[in-house]
Write an enzyme that holds these catalytic residues in place. Structure first.
Site, PDB file in Angstrom:
ATOM      1  N   TYR A 187      39.524  47.257  62.533  1.00  0.00           N
ATOM      2  CA  TYR A 187      38.658  48.239  63.006  1.00  0.00           C
ATOM      3  C   TYR A 187      38.646  48.917  64.343  1.00  0.00           C
ATOM      4  O   TYR A 187      38.057  50.046  64.567  1.00  0.00           O
ATOM      5  CB  TYR A 187      37.151  47.506  62.788  1.00  0.00           C
ATOM      6  CG  TYR A 187      36.686  47.486  61.368  1.00  0.00           C
ATOM      7  CD1 TYR A 187      35.949  48.567  60.929  1.00  0.00           C
ATOM      8  CD2 TYR A 187      36.715  46.404  60.703  1.00  0.00           C
ATOM      9  CE1 TYR A 187      35.598  48.658  59.562  1.00  0.00           C
ATOM     10  CE2 TYR A 187      36.308  46.217  59.299  1.00  0.00           C
ATOM     11  CZ  TYR A 187      35.671  47.531  58.784  1.00  0.00           C
ATOM     12  OH  TYR A 187      35.544  47.476  57.392  1.00  0.00           O
ATOM     13  N   GLN A 215      26.970  59.729  54.749  1.00  0.00           N
ATOM     14  CA  GLN A 215      27.590  58.570  54.074  1.00  0.00           C
ATOM     15  C   GLN A 215      28.929  58.257  55.158  1.00  0.00           C
ATOM     16  O   GLN A 215      29.405  57.158  54.967  1.00  0.00           O
ATOM     17  CB  GLN A 215      28.256  58.827  52.670  1.00  0.00           C
ATOM     18  CG  GLN A 215      27.315  58.951  51.788  1.00  0.00           C
ATOM     19  CD  GLN A 215      27.866  59.398  50.492  1.00  0.00           C
ATOM     20  OE1 GLN A 215      27.878  60.887  50.268  1.00  0.00           O
ATOM     21  NE2 GLN A 215      28.313  58.569  49.748  1.00  0.00           N
ATOM     22  N   ASN A 216      28.941  58.976  56.203  1.00  0.00           N
ATOM     23  CA  ASN A 216      30.443  58.758  56.969  1.00  0.00           C
ATOM     24  C   ASN A 216      29.851  57.856  58.211  1.00  0.00           C
ATOM     25  O   ASN A 216      28.801  57.736  58.295  1.00  0.00           O
ATOM     26  CB  ASN A 216      30.755  60.172  57.632  1.00  0.00           C
ATOM     27  CG  ASN A 216      31.139  61.148  56.757  1.00  0.00           C
ATOM     28  OD1 ASN A 216      31.608  60.834  55.499  1.00  0.00           O
ATOM     29  ND2 ASN A 216      31.224  62.671  57.051  1.00  0.00           N
ATOM     30  N   ASP A 272      31.350  57.734  61.060  1.00  0.00           N
ATOM     31  CA  ASP A 272      31.982  58.418  62.381  1.00  0.00           C
ATOM     32  C   ASP A 272      30.616  58.843  62.970  1.00  0.00           C
ATOM     33  O   ASP A 272      29.760  58.912  62.474  1.00  0.00           O
ATOM     34  CB  ASP A 272      32.978  59.452  61.953  1.00  0.00           C
ATOM     35  CG  ASP A 272      32.595  60.726  61.322  1.00  0.00           C
ATOM     36  OD1 ASP A 272      31.614  61.361  61.837  1.00  0.00           O
ATOM     37  OD2 ASP A 272      33.025  60.879  60.170  1.00  0.00           O
ATOM     38  N   HIS A 294      25.715  54.491  55.106  1.00  0.00           N
ATOM     39  CA  HIS A 294      26.809  53.341  55.246  1.00  0.00           C
ATOM     40  C   HIS A 294      27.127  52.747  56.684  1.00  0.00           C
ATOM     41  O   HIS A 294      28.009  51.903  56.507  1.00  0.00           O
ATOM     42  CB  HIS A 294      27.995  53.801  54.465  1.00  0.00           C
ATOM     43  CG  HIS A 294      28.160  54.254  53.134  1.00  0.00           C
ATOM     44  ND1 HIS A 294      28.743  55.247  52.503  1.00  0.00           N
ATOM     45  CD2 HIS A 294      27.060  53.975  52.131  1.00  0.00           C
ATOM     46  CE1 HIS A 294      28.480  55.543  51.120  1.00  0.00           C
ATOM     47  NE2 HIS A 294      27.301  54.480  50.986  1.00  0.00           N
ATOM     48  N   CYS A 343      29.162  38.790  72.290  1.00  0.00           N
ATOM     49  CA  CYS A 343      27.790  39.068  72.362  1.00  0.00           C
ATOM     50  C   CYS A 343      27.231  38.704  73.659  1.00  0.00           C
ATOM     51  O   CYS A 343      27.268  37.492  74.122  1.00  0.00           O
ATOM     52  CB  CYS A 343      27.098  38.537  71.372  1.00  0.00           C
ATOM     53  SG  CYS A 343      25.211  38.706  71.423  1.00  0.00           S
ATOM     54  N   THR A 373      30.982  65.552  49.728  1.00  0.00           N
ATOM     55  CA  THR A 373      30.893  64.342  49.126  1.00  0.00           C
ATOM     56  C   THR A 373      31.144  64.294  47.813  1.00  0.00           C
ATOM     57  O   THR A 373      30.937  65.314  47.223  1.00  0.00           O
ATOM     58  CB  THR A 373      29.305  63.932  49.242  1.00  0.00           C
ATOM     59  OG1 THR A 373      29.037  62.698  48.682  1.00  0.00           O
ATOM     60  CG2 THR A 373      28.363  64.851  48.554  1.00  0.00           C
ATOM     61  N   SER A 374      31.855  63.331  47.176  1.00  0.00           N
ATOM     62  CA  SER A 374      32.295  63.219  45.804  1.00  0.00           C
ATOM     63  C   SER A 374      31.445  63.009  44.744  1.00  0.00           C
ATOM     64  O   SER A 374      31.541  63.297  43.646  1.00  0.00           O
ATOM     65  CB  SER A 374      33.491  62.150  45.611  1.00  0.00           C
ATOM     66  OG  SER A 374      32.926  60.852  45.886  1.00  0.00           O
ATOM     67  N   ASN A 416      32.181  72.358  48.786  1.00  0.00           N
ATOM     68  CA  ASN A 416      33.108  71.583  48.722  1.00  0.00           C
ATOM     69  C   ASN A 416      34.338  72.205  47.828  1.00  0.00           C
ATOM     70  O   ASN A 416      34.037  73.360  47.094  1.00  0.00           O
ATOM     71  CB  ASN A 416      32.737  70.447  47.615  1.00  0.00           C
ATOM     72  CG  ASN A 416      33.580  69.164  47.567  1.00  0.00           C
ATOM     73  OD1 ASN A 416      34.627  69.282  47.476  1.00  0.00           O
ATOM     74  ND2 ASN A 416      32.884  67.933  47.879  1.00  0.00           N
TER      75      ASN A 416
END
Length: 264
Positions: A79, A112-113, A115, A130, A164, A208-209, A233
């Site tokens: 990540y 949904q990204n 970023d 997400h 943390c 988006t798919s 798209n």
């Protein structure tokens, strides 16, 4: 003779005219964006991030609470590398067009990204369905992590996650892992935005798919509220049949032209 490229361009122009008319009559615009929104910025998709060191690793083996519990430095290394790659890219013309549109229409974005390119382009994002890669938090007490995060220039196999400041626990990315619930607030706010749509409002379904639920069900919900649903798209998707208009092009190709027609 008309080439395939010419035919696509003509189709886009014809569709754009109808989309412009819809946007001109809209008070609200809800944007539902997916991976295609950021593709032209060079943001790799979830599986495309499996290169080099990570080429033989199944991403579903990394993106789980179980993987994190078993080996946080291993998961964090992947990540952290993705965060570094995200820092190296910029919003594309599609992101910037949506930010510009907000000066002329009431725009809400549910993405949904994971970023932050919408935000860096100047948009306010209603919901990250997400989660967000850079929305770091403690994996133990959930306290948000603030401050700089060092990321490797090249991928490494293991990297200790930040600690943390409240409890000393390991800091994790703010994405939704397999087996985790989607953010309740993000879903509630997206649903509320859809329910607030009225006849004549517009929904832009960008990149988006349409295969991942519940986000795949949002266009149909919006159409049921009376909104005009416009898909942007390059290819046919699982939600194309519920869209009123289908603009076959990428976000960076179509959105600037669409917004320019409204604002020019």
């Amino acid at each position: 003779m008309t080439s395939d490229a010419d035919a696509v361009e003509e189709t886009q122009v014809a569709g754009l005219g109808e989309a412009v008319d819809a946007l001109r009559g809209a008070r609200r615009v809800l944007v539902l964006s997916g991976a295609g929104m950021s593709a032209e910025s060079g943001v790799p998709t979830f599986r495309d991030a499996q290169t080099g060191l990570w080429e033989q690793v199944d991403p579903t083996d990394l993106a789980t609470p179980e993987a994190w519990e078993q080996d946080p430095p291993y998961v964090w290394a992947w990540y952290a590398w993705r965060i570094g790659r995200l820092r190296a890219v910029q919003p594309n013309a599609g992101h910037r067009a949506l930010a510009e549109l907000a000066a002329y229409r009431e725009v809400s974005i549910a993405t949904q990204n994971v970023d932050d390119l919408h935000e860096r382009a100047g948009s306010t994002v209603l919901a990250h369905v997400h989660g967000s890669l850079t929305d770091l938090r403690c994996s133990d007490c959930a306290t948000p992590h603030v401050g700089p995060v060092e990321v490797p220039e090249d991928p490494v196999e293991r990297l200790e996650p930040p600690s943390c400041g409240e409890c000393g626990g390991d800091v994790r990315p703010g994405v939704v892992w397999f087996g985790e619930m989607l953010p309740a607030r993000a879903l509630a706010e997206t649903t509320a935005a859809i329910e607030a749509l009225t006849e004549g409002d517009v929904v832009l379904v960008v990149g988006t798919s349409g295969v991942v639920y519940p986000a795949a069900g949002f266009p149909a919900m919006a159409r049921a509220e009376g909104a005009t649903v416009i898909e942007v798209n390059p290819t046919e998707t699982e939600v194309s049949d519920v869209c009123d208009l289908r603009l076959r092009g990428t976000a960076a190709q179509v959105l600037p032209r669409l917004v320019a027609a409204i604002t020019g």
